[in-house]
Design an enzyme around this catalytic site. Structure first.
Site, short mmCIF file in Angstrom:
data_model
loop_
_atom_site.label_atom_id
_atom_site.label_comp_id
_atom_site.label_asym_id
_atom_site.label_seq_id
_atom_site.Cartn_x
_atom_site.Cartn_y
_atom_site.Cartn_z
N HIS A 101 0.81 -1.22 0.00
CA HIS A 101 0.00 0.00 0.00
C HIS A 101 0.85 1.27 0.00
O HIS A 101 0.35 2.35 -0.31
CB HIS A 101 -1.01 -0.01 1.16
CG HIS A 101 -0.44 0.18 2.52
ND1 HIS A 101 -0.18 -0.86 3.38
CD2 HIS A 101 -0.09 1.30 3.20
CE1 HIS A 101 0.29 -0.40 4.51
NE2 HIS A 101 0.36 0.90 4.44
N ASP A 135 0.18 -7.63 1.14
CA ASP A 135 0.59 -6.25 1.37
C ASP A 135 2.11 -6.08 1.38
O ASP A 135 2.66 -5.42 2.26
CB ASP A 135 -0.01 -5.73 2.68
CG ASP A 135 0.04 -4.20 2.77
OD1 ASP A 135 0.18 -3.56 1.73
OD2 ASP A 135 -0.03 -3.68 3.90
N SER A 212 4.42 2.51 7.89
CA SER A 212 4.15 1.34 7.07
C SER A 212 5.35 0.96 6.21
O SER A 212 5.94 1.80 5.53
CB SER A 212 2.95 1.61 6.15
OG SER A 212 1.77 1.73 6.88
#
Length: 392
Positions: A101, A135, A212
């Site tokens: 992402h 992911d 992230s």
């Protein structure tokens, strides 16, 4: 005669006594050796431990910031923004692991992506391979002599172990380290509205937007996870998640060498990602919940199995399918070449079809994409990407 038997018994008793003494000595020696080895192991473990300051200094040379320049068009014209995240170096020649992402917009629209090192050096980056279902992504910069991380074993982690997360929270608080513990193992976490769940580590180290894709270190300075998500509900404190490095290592190896994760099951169909479509059909046509098939790829496993456009998939094997997300999750139980029973609803009846799954893979092309004019509600399952980004 009796005296001879007594002599024999005395001899046997003497032999047994000698054997018992010998066994006792061997047992004591084994116990002593075991204690020595345990002490040596404990000493080695203590020696391998690093203090937090040293882990941070090391992490600064292994962690990177990642930003994607995004062009958006609104009522007042075109504007420029940035999507930011973190990553970590896995080879001295510039391979970097991050979350999918974090690079999603660069992947889908060909936007420019930049990697920034601790000393401020910037590199243009390209995508090597992506694995949206887990992911994860591998990107690369053209550089030499970078400092790669040392990978640990997430399988050795226990609840209560100390961990350190390093990254760029909020995009501008660069190279922040937070400390916490592993608070749970094997948590099923959904990171996207359109994907199935991922098995993750739960941690209480502070995690924020921009973290992230960053590394999660153990006390030995080894990376044991990829920081990926946090629980942000009202009243939630100290619940973050990381993808275990054992899974990351296997996936990143495939992405580096092949550009995709080998062995994944694919059906070769296009299905609706909008559950409201099924809800509307249920109301209008009395159809069951499931995954609505918009299209079937020519020559695909689905076509060979007899799946048709307009079918509603309601089951795979013994799993009930009531949404796109259920279908995504169910496919993770299978590999390319596996055979399963697919239940579909068609013309007011249920059919059981047998499918042998293809292998799912994608290739990365270094070309620009045109931003779609309007949002699509379909996602190509088994060979194509979604036609638009589903959020960051």
């Amino acid at each position: 005669m009796l005296n001879n038997r007594i002599d024999d018994l005395n001899a046997r008793v003497s032999e047994l006594q000698d054997a018992s003494e010998s066994m006792g000595t061997a047992l004591e020696e084994a116990k002593a050796e075991k204690a020595a080895l345990e002490a040596e192991s404990t000493a080695a473990s203590e020696t391998a431990r690093m203090n937090a300051n040293d882990i941070y200094d090391m992490a600064c040379n292994q962690t990177v910031g990642i930003s994607t320049t995004v062009q958006t068009t609104g009522f007042f014209g075109q504007s420029t923004g940035k999507v930011t995240g973190s990553g970590f170096i896995i080879s001295e020649d510039g391979y970097i692991v991050t979350n999918y992402h974090v690079v999603e917009y660069a992947d889908k629209y060909g936007y420019d992506m930049t990697v920034t090192l601790y000393d401020g050096t910037e590199y243009d980056a390209r995508i090597v391979g992506t694995e949206e279902d887990n992911d994860l992504a591998v990107i690369k910069v053209e550089a030499k002599g970078l400092t790669p991380v040392t990978l640990g074993e997430s399988s050795s982690l226990r609840v209560g172990d100390t961990v350190y997360a390093v990254g760029n929270p909020l995009g501008d608080l660069t190279y922040t380290m937070t400390t916490g513990t592993v608070t749970a193992l094997n948590r099923e976490v959904t990171t996207s509205e359109y994907s199935g769940s991922i098995e993750m580590l739960q941690i209480d180290a502070a995690v924020n937007e921009g973290n992230s894709g960053g590394p999660l270190y153990n006390v030995n300075g080894e990376v044991v996870g990829v920081v990926s998500a946090k629980s942000s509900g009202t009243g939630v404190e100290g619940i973050g998640f990381a993808i275990p490095i054992d899974d990351v290592s296997r996936i990143s190896d495939d992405l580096m060498t092949k550009g995709y994760v080998s062995g994944k099951a694919a059906m070769g169909i296009t299905v609706s990602t909008d559950d409201s479509v099924i809800s509307a059909m249920q109301s209008m046509y009395d159809m069951p919940a499931g995954a609505f098939v918009y299209g079937v790829n020519s020559g695909s496993a689905a076509e060979k199995a007899g799946i048709e456009k307009g079918d509603v998939i309601t089951g795979i094997g013994d799993k009930e399918i009531s949404s796109y997300k259920d279908l995504t999750s169910a496919l993770k139980d299978y590999s390319a070449g596996d055979t399963a029973t697919v239940t579909v609803y068609r013309n007011e009846e249920y059919l059981e079809l047998t499918i042998t799954f293809d292998e799912y893979h994608t290739t990365i092309e270094n070309s620009s994409y045109e931003e779609p004019e309007e949002q699509s509600d379909s996602h190509a399952f088994g060979g194509l990407f979604p036609q638009f980004p589903f959020g960051n």
